[in-house]
Design a protein around this motif. Structure first.
Motif, PDB file in Angstrom:
ATOM      1  N   ALA A 169       1.357   3.926  -3.074  1.00 21.90           N
ATOM      2  CA  ALA A 169       0.496   5.009  -2.586  1.00 21.90           C
ATOM      3  C   ALA A 169       0.601   6.235  -3.467  1.00 21.90           C
ATOM      4  O   ALA A 169       1.635   6.522  -4.067  1.00 21.90           O
ATOM      5  CB  ALA A 169       0.883   5.370  -1.152  1.00 21.90           C
ATOM      6  N   GLU A 170      -0.508   6.977  -3.537  1.00 22.26           N
ATOM      7  CA  GLU A 170      -0.524   8.263  -4.201  1.00 22.26           C
ATOM      8  C   GLU A 170       0.312   9.260  -3.394  1.00 22.26           C
ATOM      9  O   GLU A 170       0.360   9.179  -2.168  1.00 22.26           O
ATOM     10  CB  GLU A 170      -1.960   8.796  -4.323  1.00 22.26           C
ATOM     11  N   PRO A 171       0.974  10.217  -4.048  1.00 26.43           N
ATOM     12  CA  PRO A 171       1.709  11.228  -3.289  1.00 26.43           C
ATOM     13  C   PRO A 171       0.774  12.063  -2.428  1.00 26.43           C
ATOM     14  O   PRO A 171      -0.386  12.281  -2.780  1.00 26.43           O
ATOM     15  CB  PRO A 171       2.364  12.087  -4.389  1.00 26.43           C
ATOM     16  N   ASP A 172       1.274  12.484  -1.281  1.00 25.01           N
ATOM     17  CA  ASP A 172       0.468  13.269  -0.334  1.00 25.01           C
ATOM     18  C   ASP A 172       0.440  14.715  -0.804  1.00 25.01           C
ATOM     19  O   ASP A 172       1.379  15.470  -0.599  1.00 25.01           O
ATOM     20  CB  ASP A 172       1.085  13.178   1.063  1.00 25.01           C
ATOM     21  N   VAL A 173      -0.660  15.088  -1.457  1.00 28.99           N
ATOM     22  CA  VAL A 173      -0.767  16.436  -1.993  1.00 28.99           C
ATOM     23  C   VAL A 173      -1.417  17.385  -0.997  1.00 28.99           C
ATOM     24  O   VAL A 173      -1.648  18.554  -1.313  1.00 28.99           O
ATOM     25  CB  VAL A 173      -1.588  16.430  -3.313  1.00 28.99           C
ATOM     26  N   ALA A 194       0.833  -1.209   0.000  1.00 29.52           N
ATOM     27  CA  ALA A 194       0.000   0.000   0.000  1.00 29.52           C
ATOM     28  C   ALA A 194       0.862   1.251   0.000  1.00 29.52           C
ATOM     29  O   ALA A 194       0.567   2.232  -0.706  1.00 29.52           O
ATOM     30  CB  ALA A 194      -0.929  -0.019   1.211  1.00 29.52           C
ATOM     31  N   VAL A 195       1.949   1.235   0.780  1.00 35.03           N
ATOM     32  CA  VAL A 195       2.846   2.390   0.827  1.00 35.03           C
ATOM     33  C   VAL A 195       3.610   2.508  -0.484  1.00 35.03           C
ATOM     34  O   VAL A 195       3.790   3.608  -1.029  1.00 35.03           O
ATOM     35  CB  VAL A 195       3.821   2.283   2.021  1.00 35.03           C
ATOM     36  N   ALA A 196       4.076   1.381  -1.030  1.00 33.35           N
ATOM     37  CA  ALA A 196       4.877   1.410  -2.255  1.00 33.35           C
ATOM     38  C   ALA A 196       4.088   1.957  -3.429  1.00 33.35           C
ATOM     39  O   ALA A 196       4.641   2.651  -4.288  1.00 33.35           O
ATOM     40  CB  ALA A 196       5.380   0.008  -2.575  1.00 33.35           C
TER      41      ALA A 196
END
Length: 953
Positions: free
Chosen positions: A648-652, A644-646
């Motif tokens: 994951a969408e970038p934290d915008v 899930a982390v690999a």
């Protein structure tokens, strides 16, 4: 010969030009005119060429032949029935197929119609296998026959003379004076506006397709009795080419011009047919007419008319965290090694007959790889790849025979195919897929009808030699199969290297957004010529594999229809995957070769690959890629990786890239001094007396502008002032009518955008669209082509050195610009503001001396404009980069600019410091006062000044 015959027939350089030829040509041209009208209707409604248009007409002719010849129906009752059936078929195609392709590139629509043409022709044979032939096809009854000179004129020609003009007049009246006709025109020309008026564009498109289908059927019904022994297989493509000529001359818009031009095409055809030496040249001459017509037109087929719609095939890149997972590494080794082992083992497990089939599969797969390069990578459609295969095979066979050296023969055949492919592709250098598709279709037909029949190629047939290995001749099919596998492995190796190299990225960039790619120094002309040559070489290698595997090589070994087959197998396997052609070949070529399908089975196979185009945009290989990703996720999870982390969408929700980059000091040169030049420095960029008119509109009117090293010049002006056009001229995308441009003491007025960008004169674009299917890292690496350009031979051999340097530099810039979380995201996933930062990162990767920034704050949040200003000032301070900035945020521009100029109606109306320009009377009157909303975007630290309304280009 009588005196009358002498008057009616004149011999000019071997061509019989007489009244009879001209009249017969005009009659035939009437039917081609009907075809052209149908193509125009479809193009205006769907914005692509319907390659099934001729096949639809042939299907209608088959229905008429069935009704009249087999069932005994009266001709004039069967005629409207056959036309109605073809109309219903065409309308159904629009509803079932074309609507599902909305939003995808027009090239995909053309590929889908290629599949439809195959299916429709098979269905026509299924319902009437012997009724569509010039010898047996029903002729219109109750019409007289007579002789003109020495040429008999029968009922079919009189039917053309009567029906074709009547249909044209009736269609013209319908389109201009009926509610439905006006609605069809409105929906085709302005679908959004028509929707506001309650007109359903999709329904009108269906009507247009149905009308075009009925017209195509009438054309085929009228022309078939005059084609002597022409078969149904060739009737569709031949009719299509003739109709395309008139339609393209009419710019795919004017029905009367299309009709008139088609009459001229019919006359030209008859003149060529009058000379035995030029009968096979009809398709190539008509193809040349089409290409010349395209090149002379300002917009139709131009390379800048379509952006977007392409997909990144498969899935997102494999996460970096997976690189060290042993199970994934083992999986890759097992798949590649296992495939090679199975392929080699088959030589010792199958019969010679099966080995011959597998050899053909290997040859077709190689030709499919060439389609994957030119279509999957570069987004252009070639319908002549099998023609290059035939030419390569013929050249190789002759060279081996004369030199007794198989290596020399293979090399020569590959080189000949590469040269021919590059020459055929030259006219399409500045055009999109329409020009290349049409020119290569004509070349494929001409190759079958004329080129390969020449004695220097195949003539009446040649007996190609078999390769030898240490004195052992590979005469047995199982032995030769090993040679075919070796050549296939070589082709896969080269194509895979090109696909993932800087060469492949450059082609992807040109496909996604040609203007942006050129602004990033990608050499459009060189890259496309290299592409055509390489794809031709790979196709030639496939032809060599097929050719030397046969006992006797004839023109029938390389039919024009096979060029459509290789497009089909590439699409079925996966247009954007190297392994796509291998998968598709096993299905499209392997299965029918090993199992007798019959006409019903062939029809099912054709409809099957059509369904893949519609329902599986990534092909069967794309499905495999998704399964691979799930397997990789499972293996990674077992190895302790947080999937899930690999993925994951970038934290915008946190700080934006601009805010992160603004906090970094020493952004590009940690201990750099201020490199901005003084006011007395000689100008770096000199724009002298530049003007540009578009018809009666004056876009730029005698503009002079100078930019010194390290200087930032702001450009303001209302909508329509000519600012962006001035940028287009300075960057080389638009030629000026008058004036000159000097950069770094060199006249670059006639230089291409690529040359200017290579010299350090770089521009941005208002939309910051960049390359939608490429990741941020790949996009920045494209910009790295300026400092470390990719070489074709090095890329083909798979040398990773230059790419590693570009990747390292790209990663450094990505981190320094705060784009790290987005590095593996595609451009299409990013917000406008983030794309702006990516574009600026690319511009900096180019190491420019002068930056032309077109509204850099557009799409950026209001609270980030200060960060943008800081970043641009840092770039100037540390790199000494001069800038010319178009901007509607006047406070931001005032903060950035050393000097400002104002434009209005194409002229410079003011120049000086920001305060002087803002307060200039003509500037104030042009903007009609202040807009405080624009001022407040950059905060309240500046006093209110006259501003351009927000959103003005």
């Amino acid at each position: 010969m009588s005196a009358a015959d002498t008057i009616l027939a004149i011999d000019v350089m071997g061509f019989q030009i007489g009244i009879d030829r001209l009249i017969i040509g005009a009659f035939t041209g009437l039917t081609y005119g009907l075809l052209a009208v149908g193509l125009v209707l479809v193009y205006r409604s769907s914005k692509f060429v319907n390659f099934a248009h001729g096949a639809i007409g042939a299907f209608g002719a088959s229905v008429l032949g069935l009704l009249v010849a087999d069932w005994g129906a009266p001709y004039y009752i069967a005629l409207p029935v056959a036309i109605a059936v073809a109309a219903a078929l065409a309308g159904g195609i629009e509803v079932v197929v074309v609507r599902r392709l909305a939003g995808r590139p027009s090239l995909i629509g053309m590929i889908a119609t290629l599949g439809l043409s195959q299916f429709i022709l098979i269905m026509a044979l299924l319902i009437n296998s012997d009724g569509v032939s010039g010898f047996t096809f029903p002729k219109p009854p109750f019409l007289p026959s007579f002789t003109l000179g020495t040429t008999p004129v029968g009922p079919p020609y009189l039917a053309m003379l009567i029906l074709a003009p009547a249909v044209l007049v009736g269609l013209s009246w319908f389109m201009r004076h009926t509610r439905s006709g006006l609605a069809i025109r409105a929906a085709a020309d302005a679908p959004d506006t028509a929707a506001l008026e309650g007109i359903r564009a999709h329904r009108m498109a269906s009507y247009a397709w149905a009308i075009a289908g009925g017209i195509a059927a009438l054309s085929a019904i009228l022309v078939t009795p005059t084609t002597a022994g022409a078969s149904l297989d060739s009737l569709g493509p031949d009719l299509l080419l003739m109709g395309l000529a008139g339609a393209v001359i009419a710019r795919m818009s004017s029905i009367p011009i299309a009709f008139g031009a088609s009459i001229a095409i019919g006359i030209l055809e008859q003149i060529l047919l009058s000379n035995p030496d030029t009968r096979g040249l009809v398709p190539v001459v008509v193809g040349l007419v089409i290409v010349v017509a395209l090149l002379r037109q300002p917009t139709l087929g131009r390379a800048d008319t379509e952006r977007g719609g392409w997909r990144r095939v498969g899935s997102e890149p494999v996460p970096a965290a997976y690189a060290s997972v042993r199970g994934i590494l083992v999986t890759r080794i097992v798949i590649v090694g296992g495939s090679v082992l199975i392929a080699i083992s088959l030589a010792y497990l199958v019969s010679n007959e099966t080995a011959a089939i597998l050899t053909s599969v290997a040859g077709f797969a190689l030709v499919g790889l060439s389609v994957g390069l030119i279509t999957g990578v570069a987004g252009q459609l070639s319908l002549g790849q099998f023609a290059y295969a035939g030419i390569g095979a013929a050249a190789s066979a002759h060279l081996v025979e004369k030199t007794d050296n198989f290596v020399l023969g293979i090399t020569g055949g590959v080189l000949v195919a590469a040269v021919v492919s590059a020459l055929v592709g030259i006219p399409a250098l500045r055009l999109k897929g329409l020009a290349l598709a049409v020119s290569t279709l004509a070349f494929a037909l001409a190759t079958t009808a004329w080129v390969l029949r020449l004695d220097i190629f195949l003539g009446d047939g040649v007996a190609p030699a078999k390769p030898t290995w240490w004195g052992y001749s590979m005469d047995l099919a199982r032995d030769y199969y090993l040679f075919a596998i070796l050549m296939l492995a070589l082709g896969v190796f080269v194509c895979a290297n090109l696909w993932r190299s800087g060469f492949g990225r450059s082609l992807h960039a040109l496909r996604d957004n040609e203007d942006a790619a050129r602004a990033f120094t990608v050499p459009r002309t060189v890259r496309k010529l290299q592409l055509y040559a390489v794809s031709g070489a790979v196709a030639g290698l496939g032809g060599i594999v097929i050719g030397h595997g046969q006992t006797t090589l004839t023109v029938n070994s390389f039919p024009a229809s096979a060029s459509i087959d290789v497009v089909a197998l590439t699409v079925v396997g996966g247009l954007g995957l190297v392994i796509g052609p291998l998968i598709g070949t096993l299905i499209i070529i392997g299965i029918p070769s090993m199992i007798v399908l019959g006409i019903p089975g062939e029809a099912a196979l054709a409809i099957g690959w059509l369904l893949v185009v519609i329902l599986l945009p990534d092909g069967l290989g794309g499905v495999g890629m998704k399964l691979r990703d799930r397997w990789y996720d499972w293996l990674a999870a077992r190895a302790g990786v947080d999937v899930a982390v690999a993925r994951a969408e970038p934290d915008v929700t946190q700080r934006s890239p601009l805010q992160r980059s603004a906090e970094l000091t020493g952004l590009f040169a940690p201990d750099a001094e201020d490199l901005a030049a003084g006011p007395d420095a000689p100008p770096l960029l000199v724009v002298s007396d530049i003007s540009r008119h578009f018809g009666g509109v004056v876009a730029v009117d005698h503009v002079d502008l100078q930019v010194s090293p390290g200087e930032i010049v702001g450009v303001i002006g209302p909508n329509g002032a000519g600012k962006t056009t001035l940028f287009e001229i300075i960057a080389g995308f638009t030629a000026p009518d008058t004036g000159s441009i000097t950069f770094a003491d060199r006249d670059v007025t006639t230089a291409t955008p690529e040359r200017r960008a290579n010299a350090g004169l770089v521009r941005s674009f208002q939309d910051a669209a960049l390359f939608p299917t490429m990741t941020v890292r790949e996009t920045v690496m494209v910009a790295g082509e300026r400092t470390r350009p990719s070489r074709l031979v090095v890329a083909a051999l798979g040398s990773p050195y230059q790419d590693r340097l570009k990747a390292k530099r790209a990663d450094e810039l990505i981190e320094r610009m705060g784009l790290g979380p987005f590095a593996n995201r595609t451009i299409s996933e990013l917000s406008t503001g983030t794309r702006r930062v990516v574009e600026l990162t690319c511009l900096l990767a180019l190491e420019p001396r002068v930056l032309l920034l077109d509204e850099p704050s557009a799409g950026i949040a209001q609270n980030e404009c200060d960060a943008l200003g800081d970043l641009l000032l840092d770039v100037r301070r540390e790199l000494g980069t001069a800038m010319v900035v178009i901007e509607h945020d006047l406070p931001l521009l005032s903060r950035l600019s050393d000097r400002m100029v104002a434009m209005n109606l194409g002229r410079l109306v003011a120049s000086g410091t920001p305060d002087e320009v803002r307060n200039h009377p003509e500037v104030v009157s042009s903007y009609l006062g202040s807009d405080h909303a624009a001022i407040e975007r950059s905060g309240s630290h500046l006093a209110p000044v006259p501003t351009i309304p927000a959103g003005t280009p």
